[in-house]
Design an enzyme around this catalytic site. Structure first.
Site, PDB file in Angstrom:
ATOM      1  N   ASP A 116      19.769 -24.289 -18.566  1.00 43.07           N
ATOM      2  CA  ASP A 116      19.265 -25.561 -19.086  1.00 43.07           C
ATOM      3  C   ASP A 116      17.783 -25.454 -19.445  1.00 43.07           C
ATOM      4  O   ASP A 116      17.112 -24.467 -19.123  1.00 43.07           O
ATOM      5  CB  ASP A 116      19.506 -26.705 -18.084  1.00 43.07           C
ATOM      6  CG  ASP A 116      19.182 -26.326 -16.627  1.00 43.07           C
ATOM      7  OD1 ASP A 116      18.417 -25.356 -16.425  1.00 43.07           O
ATOM      8  OD2 ASP A 116      19.677 -26.995 -15.719  1.00 43.07           O
ATOM      9  N   ASN A 175      22.896 -34.581  -6.102  1.00 41.81           N
ATOM     10  CA  ASN A 175      23.953 -35.488  -6.557  1.00 41.81           C
ATOM     11  C   ASN A 175      25.176 -34.728  -7.062  1.00 41.81           C
ATOM     12  O   ASN A 175      26.062 -35.300  -7.692  1.00 41.81           O
ATOM     13  CB  ASN A 175      23.420 -36.429  -7.649  1.00 41.81           C
ATOM     14  CG  ASN A 175      22.950 -35.680  -8.891  1.00 41.81           C
ATOM     15  OD1 ASN A 175      23.077 -34.456  -8.978  1.00 41.81           O
ATOM     16  ND2 ASN A 175      22.409 -36.410  -9.861  1.00 41.81           N
ATOM     17  N   HIS A 193      25.106 -32.163  -9.256  1.00 40.70           N
ATOM     18  CA  HIS A 193      25.033 -31.620 -10.614  1.00 40.70           C
ATOM     19  C   HIS A 193      24.966 -30.094 -10.607  1.00 40.70           C
ATOM     20  O   HIS A 193      24.499 -29.479  -9.656  1.00 40.70           O
ATOM     21  CB  HIS A 193      23.907 -32.269 -11.437  1.00 40.70           C
ATOM     22  CG  HIS A 193      22.500 -31.857 -11.142  1.00 40.70           C
ATOM     23  ND1 HIS A 193      21.430 -32.715 -11.294  1.00 40.70           N
ATOM     24  CD2 HIS A 193      21.951 -30.691 -10.719  1.00 40.70           C
ATOM     25  CE1 HIS A 193      20.314 -32.089 -10.991  1.00 40.70           C
ATOM     26  NE2 HIS A 193      20.607 -30.847 -10.633  1.00 40.70           N
ATOM     27  N   GLU A 252      24.990 -34.153 -15.026  1.00 39.59           N
ATOM     28  CA  GLU A 252      24.901 -35.197 -14.018  1.00 39.59           C
ATOM     29  C   GLU A 252      26.297 -35.777 -13.742  1.00 39.59           C
ATOM     30  O   GLU A 252      27.229 -35.566 -14.531  1.00 39.59           O
ATOM     31  CB  GLU A 252      23.963 -36.304 -14.515  1.00 39.59           C
ATOM     32  CG  GLU A 252      22.533 -35.824 -14.828  1.00 39.59           C
ATOM     33  CD  GLU A 252      21.673 -35.595 -13.588  1.00 39.59           C
ATOM     34  OE1 GLU A 252      22.210 -35.174 -12.541  1.00 39.59           O
ATOM     35  OE2 GLU A 252      20.449 -35.825 -13.672  1.00 39.59           O
TER      36      GLU A 252
HETATM   37  C1  GLP Z   1      17.576 -28.671 -11.147  1.00 34.21           C
HETATM   38  C2  GLP Z   1      18.225 -27.672 -12.125  1.00 34.21           C
HETATM   39  C3  GLP Z   1      19.501 -27.141 -11.566  1.00 34.21           C
HETATM   40  C4  GLP Z   1      19.275 -26.808 -10.108  1.00 34.21           C
HETATM   41  C5  GLP Z   1      19.101 -28.069  -9.328  1.00 34.21           C
HETATM   42  C6  GLP Z   1      18.681 -27.854  -7.878  1.00 34.21           C
HETATM   43  O1  GLP Z   1      17.346 -29.905 -11.679  1.00 34.21           O
HETATM   44  N1  GLP Z   1      18.478 -28.179 -13.439  1.00 34.21           N
HETATM   45  O2  GLP Z   1      19.932 -26.022 -12.313  1.00 34.21           O
HETATM   46  O3  GLP Z   1      20.385 -26.118  -9.582  1.00 34.21           O
HETATM   47  O4  GLP Z   1      18.277 -28.981  -9.979  1.00 34.21           O
HETATM   48  O5  GLP Z   1      17.365 -27.466  -7.792  1.00 34.21           O
HETATM   49  P1  GLP Z   1      16.709 -26.886  -6.456  1.00 34.21           P
HETATM   50  O6  GLP Z   1      17.341 -25.565  -6.257  1.00 34.21           O
HETATM   51  O7  GLP Z   1      15.247 -26.806  -6.746  1.00 34.21           O
HETATM   52  O8  GLP Z   1      17.057 -27.843  -5.372  1.00 34.21           O
END
Ligand code: GLP
Length: 246
Positions: free
Chosen positions: A79, A140, A142, A147
């Protein structure tokens, strides 16, 4: 490197669950990725951003120092934010270059992110598909920026970020959720599931509700990560807190 016992049983018999102490997660997950790199040194590795995979990337860099040839890989990110310049330090392009491509010796020409071409799914297909996709999980549920409510059949597209996700990512934007972009471009759930293999890393109690639902609950667009139950080759590396066992 050590793993720990786990009570939780994934609903899908094809999901391999490895529990590890928090300080070993990255090293354990890096072994899974290193096995892929050894088998496909010129393969396509799918890259997740966020805090969770950082220790995995450090682990992979250690494998490189020990002789693993990572330089031939092609990287495809999950992303990217909309409205953040590619060379902005907060962009996911900057994250991938700094934390993955640089330490692994992969030239920027072989680093791809959504939004850089008209049809990212087509680009991935033209590269032969993602061989191994690394994913984290949002609080959440995702994956990427899919989302809750995202179609399980979705392809790469622009999405609106939820208030919860913008709050969670505010730490990268000076602590101000309003400074987090409202939109991102993300691989779809179908795009992610097209990868030949998937490795998920999850750490900490903030992920427990989403991870347990994703692994043991129904497959539903309300928990995008639950789509991984339908994939034939998923490895989840998580600590006890993320598994709700602490
Ligand atoms: C972000 C990214 C995801 C990631 C998630 C968790 O927003 N877009 O690809 O897996 O949220 O992030 P973190 O590992 O910092 O908790």
């Amino acid at each position: 490197m050590s793993t720990t016992a786990v009570r939780l049983r994934p609903a899908s018999p094809r999901t391999r669950l490895i529990a590890a102490p928090p300080d070993q997660l990255g090293a354990v997950a890096a072994v899974v990725v290193a096995d892929f790199v050894r088998a496909q040194p010129n393969g396509v590795l799918g890259i997740a951003t966020g805090a969770s995979p950082m220790s995995l990337y450090r682990g992979l860099a250690a494998h490189r120092l020990a002789g693993l040839a990572t330089e031939g890989l092609t990287l495809c990110a999950l992303d990217e934010y909309v409205g953040i310049a590619p060379d902005d330090p907060r962009s996911y392009r900057s994250y991938v270059l700094k934390n993955v491509a640089g330490p692994l010796g992969i030239p920027a020409e072989r680093v791809h992110l959504p939004g850089e071409v008209d049809d990212y799914d087509q680009l991935i297909a033209s590269l032969g598909g993602v061989g191994l996709q690394i994913v984290g999980i949002g609080g959440n549920g995702h994956i990427g920026f899919n989302e809750p409510g995202s179609a399980l059949e979705s392809s790469t597209r622009v999405v609106e970020l939820t208030a919860e996700t913008r709050q969670a990512n505010a730490r990268y934007f000076g602590g101000d959720p309003a400074a987090v972009p409202q939109q991102a471009m993300t691989q779809g759930i179908r795009t992610i599931c097209n990868a030949a293999g998937i490795v998920m890393v999850a750490s900490g109690a903030a992920k427990a509700q989403a991870l347990v639902a994703a692994l043991t609950g129904p497959v539903t667009s309300q928990v995008p990560a639950s789509a991984l139950q339908l994939h034939p080759a998923v490895t989840v590396v998580a600590d006890a807190a993320a598994l709700g066992e602490e």
